[in-house]
Design an enzyme around this catalytic site. Sequence first.
Site, PDB file in Angstrom:
ATOM      1  CG  HIS A   1      -1.901  -1.123   1.229  1.00  0.00           C
ATOM      2  ND1 HIS A   1      -2.725  -1.382   2.301  1.00  0.00           N
ATOM      3  CD2 HIS A   1      -2.182  -2.087   0.318  1.00  0.00           C
ATOM      4  CE1 HIS A   1      -3.471  -2.442   2.039  1.00  0.00           C
ATOM      5  NE2 HIS A   1      -3.148  -2.898   0.845  1.00  0.00           N
TER       6      HIS A   1
ATOM      7  CG  HIS B   1      -0.321  -9.705  -2.075  1.00  0.00           C
ATOM      8  ND1 HIS B   1      -0.083  -8.408  -2.484  1.00  0.00           N
ATOM      9  CD2 HIS B   1      -1.327  -9.635  -1.160  1.00  0.00           C
ATOM     10  CE1 HIS B   1      -0.898  -7.587  -1.841  1.00  0.00           C
ATOM     11  NE2 HIS B   1      -1.661  -8.307  -1.039  1.00  0.00           N
TER      12      HIS B   1
ATOM     13  CG  HIS C   1      42.360  11.673 -36.047  1.00  0.00           C
ATOM     14  ND1 HIS C   1      41.715  10.495 -35.815  1.00  0.00           N
ATOM     15  CD2 HIS C   1      43.491  11.638 -35.291  1.00  0.00           C
ATOM     16  CE1 HIS C   1      42.383   9.770 -34.930  1.00  0.00           C
ATOM     17  NE2 HIS C   1      43.473  10.438 -34.596  1.00  0.00           N
TER      18      HIS C   1
END
Length: 464
Positions: free
Chosen positions: A79, A288, A366
């Site tokens: 909760h 759950h 380069h």
Amino acid sequence: MKVKQHTIGKQVTISGVGLHTGVESNMTFVPASPNHGYKFQRVDLEGAPIIDADVDNVVDVSRGTTIEQSGARVNTVEHVLAALVGLEIDNVLIQLDGPEPPIMDGSSIQFIDILEDAGLKEQNALRRFFEVPESIHYRDSDREVEMAALPLDDYRVTVMVDYNSPVLGSQHASIMDISQFKSEIASCRTFCFLHELEMLYNQNLIQGGDLNNAIVVVDRVVTDEELEGLAQMFNKPKVEVRKEGILNNVELRYKNEPARHKLLDVVGDLALVGRPLKAQILAARPGHAANVAFAKKLKRSMEKLGPSHIPHYDPKLPPVLDINQISNILPHRYPFQLLDKIIYLDDTVVAGVKNVTINEPFFMGHFPNNPVMPGVMQVEAMAQTGGILVLSTVEDPENYWTYFLGIESCKFRKMVLPGDTLVFKCELLSPIRRGIAKMKGEAYVGNTLVCEAVMTASIVRKDA
């Protein structure tokens, strides 16, 4: 949905009895730094151990979700976590002087209220969403539970419950956006059936249960003797059953309040994945145990996307600092202005982005026929990222210069080419003292480390 991470503006405390343990506790929400996440702290135990709100720390799902780490346990966390997710708060330390958060009225609304009283504080870090890349499914045939997460650039949740009960019947609840959680879901209370009460009580659960913090559904004929026993269980002078089948004349806040509370539980349990979600969540008959098993599947899918210590760059999200804000802080200009965005910034860590294009001036000389970004330019861009971190410690960064003092343990691990996006991370190795900063710098292309170095720099006032 909020783009940047948030914590709370001040420390706040709420007190009450735990639903299952029956123990009084004080719960204090404490502001936390970016990327802290949700953590519980048992301040009543020796050493005040911290328990990460992580699905891999779940140890029990008996009528609630319990987490444990290093021997310290916190019961019934769902909760509280649902309230934090519902308000899109990302970082908070939750201190408890007991084993369980207060149950309050059995919903999340009182947690919402006190968190809003603390105020929300925006932080200099983008939220790192877990955007579900493909459909993820979970099924428990024995319990007839099905859950799914579908790709979506938002967070929506739909829950369906059916308990074969003449009182409840089939119910469903949904939110189309997480911003609806406060008004549509947060006030919905936990519930159980009358036939479950004695079993739960005998299992030493619901020790803090009260008819003021739970809905008890009566789905059968109840004798006067049973009502007297229930009155003794809940320390009430009298317990009644109203004709709708709810114990003690409790008025439902919504006709489908049980389904809405199941949605609340889903939101709270899925917070244990560890990052805010972008997905369409569908859940049929969730509980759950199923929520936690599903959360573990989500976390395993999330982990496949790459290590969590690598800064996450989402070009769809606005930066913490854009190029104009960077230009106001750093003195560098073309062709040595190498940093495009800052995507994360706190007291010790900064992350920045450099988009490498063929139009970079250094590619003219380069290796013109084989364009490779010079290593020294990678280090320079990384140093400029670190410069933002160092200069953020002074009130007037525009009045300071930053200078290199040393580079150690520098390694180039992979070539950087036009079209690459470099993501830099710089972290202080020790506090800044007397204007001297030492930090570890890393540069990534995707999840690949391409460059790293330990850099030391000084900041000096321009008028010094």
